[in-house]
Design a protein around this motif. Sequence first.
Motif, PDB file in Angstrom:
ATOM      1  N   THR A 161       0.860  -1.322  -0.043  1.00 31.02           N
ATOM      2  CA  THR A 161      -0.060   0.019   0.122  1.00 31.02           C
ATOM      3  C   THR A 161       0.872   1.487   0.096  1.00 31.02           C
ATOM      4  N   THR A 162       2.209   1.172   0.374  1.00 31.57           N
ATOM      5  CA  THR A 162       2.950   2.114   0.180  1.00 31.57           C
ATOM      6  C   THR A 162       3.921   2.299  -0.914  1.00 31.57           C
ATOM      7  N   ALA A 163       3.657   1.658  -1.982  1.00 34.71           N
ATOM      8  CA  ALA A 163       4.489   1.608  -3.114  1.00 34.71           C
ATOM      9  C   ALA A 163       4.642   3.087  -3.761  1.00 34.71           C
ATOM     10  N   ARG A 164       5.797   3.377  -4.270  1.00 36.31           N
ATOM     11  CA  ARG A 164       5.774   4.604  -4.874  1.00 36.31           C
ATOM     12  C   ARG A 164       6.815   4.292  -6.197  1.00 36.31           C
ATOM     13  N   SER A 165       6.702   5.291  -6.982  1.00 39.41           N
ATOM     14  CA  SER A 165       7.390   5.244  -8.291  1.00 39.41           C
ATOM     15  C   SER A 165       8.700   5.724  -8.030  1.00 39.41           C
ATOM     16  N   PRO A 166       9.798   5.253  -8.372  1.00 40.37           N
ATOM     17  CA  PRO A 166      11.152   5.555  -8.017  1.00 40.37           C
ATOM     18  C   PRO A 166      11.569   6.752  -8.670  1.00 40.37           C
ATOM     19  N   LEU A 167      11.029   7.822  -8.617  1.00 44.56           N
ATOM     20  CA  LEU A 167      10.969   9.160  -9.205  1.00 44.56           C
ATOM     21  C   LEU A 167      12.687   9.685  -9.102  1.00 44.56           C
ATOM     22  N   ARG A 168      13.003   9.680  -8.010  1.00 49.07           N
ATOM     23  CA  ARG A 168      14.410  10.072  -7.728  1.00 49.07           C
ATOM     24  C   ARG A 168      15.561   9.475  -8.404  1.00 49.07           C
ATOM     25  N   ALA A 169      15.239   8.047  -8.245  1.00 46.99           N
ATOM     26  CA  ALA A 169      16.478   7.289  -9.258  1.00 46.99           C
ATOM     27  C   ALA A 169      16.303   7.671 -10.871  1.00 46.99           C
ATOM     28  N   ARG A 170      15.070   7.926 -11.291  1.00 45.19           N
ATOM     29  CA  ARG A 170      14.874   8.153 -12.576  1.00 45.19           C
ATOM     30  C   ARG A 170      15.539   9.522 -12.946  1.00 45.19           C
ATOM     31  N   PHE A 171      15.116  10.656 -12.065  1.00 43.26           N
ATOM     32  CA  PHE A 171      15.755  11.788 -12.117  1.00 43.26           C
ATOM     33  C   PHE A 171      17.272  11.718 -12.240  1.00 43.26           C
ATOM     34  N   TRP A 172      17.908  11.107 -11.167  1.00 44.12           N
ATOM     35  CA  TRP A 172      19.432  11.167 -11.354  1.00 44.12           C
ATOM     36  C   TRP A 172      20.183  10.268 -12.483  1.00 44.12           C
ATOM     37  N   LEU A 173      19.324   9.039 -12.706  1.00 41.63           N
ATOM     38  CA  LEU A 173      19.716   8.498 -14.183  1.00 41.63           C
ATOM     39  C   LEU A 173      19.643   9.525 -15.287  1.00 41.63           C
ATOM     40  N   SER A 174      18.614  10.486 -15.472  1.00 42.58           N
ATOM     41  CA  SER A 174      18.368  11.417 -16.620  1.00 42.58           C
ATOM     42  C   SER A 174      19.253  12.235 -16.485  1.00 42.58           C
ATOM     43  N   VAL A 175      19.927  12.657 -15.155  1.00 43.99           N
ATOM     44  CA  VAL A 175      21.035  13.624 -15.092  1.00 43.99           C
ATOM     45  C   VAL A 175      22.194  13.134 -15.683  1.00 43.99           C
ATOM     46  N   TRP A 176      22.621  12.001 -15.492  1.00 43.88           N
ATOM     47  CA  TRP A 176      23.668  11.067 -16.001  1.00 43.88           C
ATOM     48  C   TRP A 176      23.388  11.158 -17.572  1.00 43.88           C
ATOM     49  N   GLY A 177      22.531  10.726 -18.089  1.00 46.58           N
ATOM     50  CA  GLY A 177      22.116  10.952 -19.453  1.00 46.58           C
ATOM     51  C   GLY A 177      22.359  12.137 -20.187  1.00 46.58           C
ATOM     52  N   LEU A 178      21.916  13.190 -19.275  1.00 46.93           N
ATOM     53  CA  LEU A 178      22.125  14.441 -19.946  1.00 46.93           C
ATOM     54  C   LEU A 178      23.391  14.915 -19.885  1.00 46.93           C
ATOM     55  N   VAL A 179      24.348  14.747 -19.082  1.00 42.10           N
ATOM     56  CA  VAL A 179      25.788  14.895 -19.157  1.00 42.10           C
ATOM     57  C   VAL A 179      26.492  14.209 -20.195  1.00 42.10           C
ATOM     58  N   TRP A 180      25.962  12.989 -20.446  1.00 41.29           N
ATOM     59  CA  TRP A 180      26.819  12.281 -21.348  1.00 41.29           C
ATOM     60  C   TRP A 180      26.329  12.762 -22.619  1.00 41.29           C
ATOM     61  N   THR A 181      25.044  13.119 -22.977  1.00 40.30           N
ATOM     62  CA  THR A 181      24.556  13.544 -24.263  1.00 40.30           C
ATOM     63  C   THR A 181      25.203  15.123 -24.687  1.00 40.30           C
ATOM     64  N   ILE A 182      25.220  15.824 -23.724  1.00 42.85           N
ATOM     65  CA  ILE A 182      25.929  16.862 -23.939  1.00 42.85           C
ATOM     66  C   ILE A 182      27.238  16.786 -24.134  1.00 42.85           C
ATOM     67  N   PHE A 183      28.062  16.032 -23.484  1.00 41.00           N
ATOM     68  CA  PHE A 183      29.540  15.661 -23.851  1.00 41.00           C
ATOM     69  C   PHE A 183      29.514  14.966 -25.071  1.00 41.00           C
ATOM     70  N   GLY A 184      28.893  14.003 -25.582  1.00 41.61           N
ATOM     71  CA  GLY A 184      28.995  13.386 -26.754  1.00 41.61           C
ATOM     72  C   GLY A 184      28.660  14.384 -27.790  1.00 41.61           C
ATOM     73  N   THR A 185      27.659  15.264 -27.818  1.00 47.37           N
ATOM     74  CA  THR A 185      27.451  16.239 -28.822  1.00 47.37           C
ATOM     75  C   THR A 185      28.540  17.132 -29.219  1.00 47.37           C
ATOM     76  N   ALA A 186      29.133  17.661 -28.235  1.00 46.13           N
ATOM     77  CA  ALA A 186      30.454  18.466 -28.302  1.00 46.13           C
ATOM     78  C   ALA A 186      31.415  17.862 -28.545  1.00 46.13           C
ATOM     79  N   ALA A 187      31.370  16.656 -28.182  1.00 40.40           N
ATOM     80  CA  ALA A 187      32.902  15.772 -28.753  1.00 40.40           C
ATOM     81  C   ALA A 187      32.650  15.329 -30.341  1.00 40.40           C
ATOM     82  N   PHE A 188      31.523  15.200 -30.680  1.00 43.27           N
ATOM     83  CA  PHE A 188      31.465  14.818 -31.874  1.00 43.27           C
ATOM     84  C   PHE A 188      31.423  15.646 -32.955  1.00 43.27           C
TER      85      PHE A 188
END
Length: 88
Positions: A8-35
């Motif tokens: 009854t107390t289950a919640r979506s792991p939004l904080r984990a998804r947020f930090w994974l998206s921050v990680w993805g954001l850093v890598w996509t910015i780096f990849g765009t600039a590097a390429f």
Amino acid sequence: MRTGSEPTTARSPLRARFWLSVWGLVWTIFGTAAFALAGRPGWAAACGALWLVVTIDMAMILRHMRQGPHYQPGPDIPPYRPPEHRHP
């Protein structure tokens, strides 16, 4: 819809998804600039498209986090009975 088997107390792991998206954001910015600096416009465009997807996903995650918890039926609402498994 409740089935009676979920906590009854289950919640979506939004904080984990947020930090994974921050990680993805850093890598996509780096990849765009590097390429782009390496003269690979196709790969830079692909990383740029992923950058857009990650940014939209992060916006949706932040929106859901700001909305707070949604209505969940309380303990006074009876759960649905889980299906019974028949063994042959």
